[in-house]
Enzyme design. Structure first.
Site, PDB file in Angstrom:
ATOM      1  CG  ASN A   7    -122.854 -52.928  32.077  1.00  0.00           C
ATOM      2  OD1 ASN A   7    -123.032 -52.806  33.289  1.00  0.00           O
ATOM      3  ND2 ASN A   7    -121.877 -53.658  31.559  1.00  0.00           N
ATOM      4  NE  ARG A  99    -122.863 -57.076  33.747  1.00  0.00           N
ATOM      5  CZ  ARG A  99    -121.747 -56.766  34.372  1.00  0.00           C
ATOM      6  NH1 ARG A  99    -121.321 -55.531  34.404  1.00  0.00           N
ATOM      7  NH2 ARG A  99    -121.042 -57.703  34.960  1.00  0.00           N
ATOM      8  CG  HIS A 188    -117.621 -62.636  33.795  1.00  0.00           C
ATOM      9  ND1 HIS A 188    -116.359 -62.999  34.214  1.00  0.00           N
ATOM     10  CD2 HIS A 188    -117.654 -61.288  33.804  1.00  0.00           C
ATOM     11  CE1 HIS A 188    -115.653 -61.900  34.464  1.00  0.00           C
ATOM     12  NE2 HIS A 188    -116.426 -60.852  34.234  1.00  0.00           N
ATOM     13  NE  ARG A 249    -113.709 -58.119  41.320  1.00  0.00           N
ATOM     14  CZ  ARG A 249    -114.348 -58.161  40.146  1.00  0.00           C
ATOM     15  NH1 ARG A 249    -114.114 -59.142  39.286  1.00  0.00           N
ATOM     16  NH2 ARG A 249    -115.213 -57.220  39.839  1.00  0.00           N
ATOM     17  CD  GLU A 395    -120.485 -59.504  29.102  1.00  0.00           C
ATOM     18  OE1 GLU A 395    -120.808 -59.598  30.282  1.00  0.00           O
ATOM     19  OE2 GLU A 395    -119.434 -58.953  28.740  1.00  0.00           O
TER      20      GLU A 395
END
Ligand code: AMP
Length: 411
Positions: A7, A99, A188, A249, A395
């Site tokens: 990733n 990813r 996600h 965010r 993940e």
């Protein structure tokens, strides 16, 4: 098959080596042979490396780019000093799963990487200017170092690719979707898909009977409405900026604020977007930190007003999305918490679910307190008609499995 899961972020790299095959998928017992994290690539990088059944080693080393970092990891993985089971030469790594953040409208599932796929990922750079180039540099580095090893791309957007038009189109003139593919994509996806899979497994449910709302609450946060095992709506949009309030965010805001700040503060659009991505959310409201653990401490120990406000806004937004998703899904069987905050904070889970008894959502305090640090399970009170669960996300496992399935042609 030993799969290296990579990733690559803009200045970081996370990896795991996972041993996976059909039997381990069926029995849900894959083994993680090694894992690690390299941060601050481009300057004095910080490394954290863990081999199976051994203590984490921390160190620092200057890596100029992802290729140097990956080269170092590969050497470490096969070094006798690391003592990683099943790994003694590079040929013991059978495949690499990456990813990839943005697959646009091009990729609706994981794929083996070839020239066409690389071009497709490059075509999505406009939509993810920070993420996709980093993902591509990881793919390129592996090709340079390991040659023709099979590589698969697992997209964050793919799970949401079957959302209906009503969910993915913004109500702006349709021509902008036609011309530039301006639409909601969602992110996600690998996490929401894993949680949905694990929920099915825990309750022995069929995919078609999986009607849930998943909440991935980490530094980045998103909610997803899953009906019949499919994502029908999710809170992040064309980019990960839309939706819930997150660590740094802002999530949903009135777009007029952007023009207003440009006029009143003389801020450039670049500075405004940097502020909305990196200095807003929990950090922006509290003025202290984006770290939920620290905010909870500030609220408890120092009664910090803005830490409390940041936590309240965070929870309020999630509550609103739960209500909205229950409405568009005509109810749900379960609400599922995941991500660093969702998996570890009984306090935040309680705050989000408080006052939702109208919907038949109610949490049992004892069960809630017990589900932390990777413990999964049901936290609902006996009388709740919509269950509340905690399912730690994974993940990397899904990326390793998808890579195996892509290679076997069963994706
Ligand atoms: P992630 O991005 O999934 O690693 O999640 C990071 C977030 O999880 C940070 O805001 C952490 O403060 C938060 N987190 C981790 N452990 C806890 C905890 N015990 N209580 C509250 N928040 C936590």
């Amino acid at each position: 098959m030993n799969v290296l899961v990579l990733n690559c972020g803009s200045s970081s790299l996370k990896f795991q080596v996972i041993s996976v095959d059909q039997e381990s998928i069926e029995q849900n017992n894959e083994s993680v042979l090694a894992k690690g994290l390299i941060e601050r690539i481009g300057s004095q990088s910080l490394l954290s490396l863990t081999a199976k059944d051994q203590k984490t080693q921390k160190s620092a080393s200057p890596f100029r780019n992802h290729k140097e970092a990956i080269d170092f990891i590969l050497k470490w993985l096969i070094s006798p000093k690391a003592k990683i089971p099943k790994l003694s030469s590079l040929s013991d790594i059978d495949a690499v799963g990456h990813r990839v953040v943005h697959g646009g409208e091009k990729f609706s599932k994981s794929v083996m990487i070839n020239e066409r796929v690389i071009t497709g990922i490059e075509d999505c750079i406009d939509l993810a200017p920070l993420h996709n180039p980093a993902n591509l540099s990881g793919i390129e580095a592996i090709s340079e170092i390991l040659g023709a090893i099979p590589q698969a791309a697992v997209f964050d957007t793919a799970f949401h690719s079957n959302m209906p038009e009503e969910s993915y189109l913004y109500p702006i003139p349709y021509q902008f979707y036609r011309r530039h593919k301006i639409r909601r994509y969602g992110f996600h996806g690998t996490s929401h898909r894993y949680i949905s899979y694990r929920y099915r497994q825990l309750g022995a449910k069929e995919k078609k009977d999986t009607n849930i709302i998943t909440l991935h609450l980490g530094n980045g946060c998103s909610a997803c409405a899953i009906v019949g095992g499919q994502s029908i709506e999710t809170s992040m949009g064309m980019t990960p900026l839309e939706g819930l309030a997150m660590g740094t965010r802002a999530g949903d805001i009135d777009p007029t604020i952007i023009e207003f700040l440009n006029l009143k503060e003389g801020m450039s659009y670049e500075n405004i977007f940097s502020m909305l991505n990196k200095q807003s959310g929990l950090l922006g409201i509290s003025g202290l930190t984006n770290d939920m653990r620290e905010l909870i401490e500030e609220e408890e120990e120092n009664a910090d007003r803005r830490a409390k406000l940041a936590i309240n806004i965070f929870c309020e937004r999630i509550k609103k999305y739960i209500g909205a998703y229950l409405a568009i899904s005509n109810g749900a069987d379960a609400i599922i918490f995941s991500g660093g905050i969702g998996e570890n904070s009984p306090y935040i889970r309680k705050k989000i679910t408080a006052g939702l008894d109208f919907f038949g959502i109610s949490v049992d305090d004892q069960k809630n307190q017990e589900k932390v640090r990777g413990v999964e399970g049901d936290i609902s009170s006996a009388n709740s008609s919509i269950k509340t669960l905690v399912i730690p996300t994974n993940e990397e496992l899904l990326i390793a499995r998808d890579t195996y399935r892509c290679i076997e042609g069963i994706m």
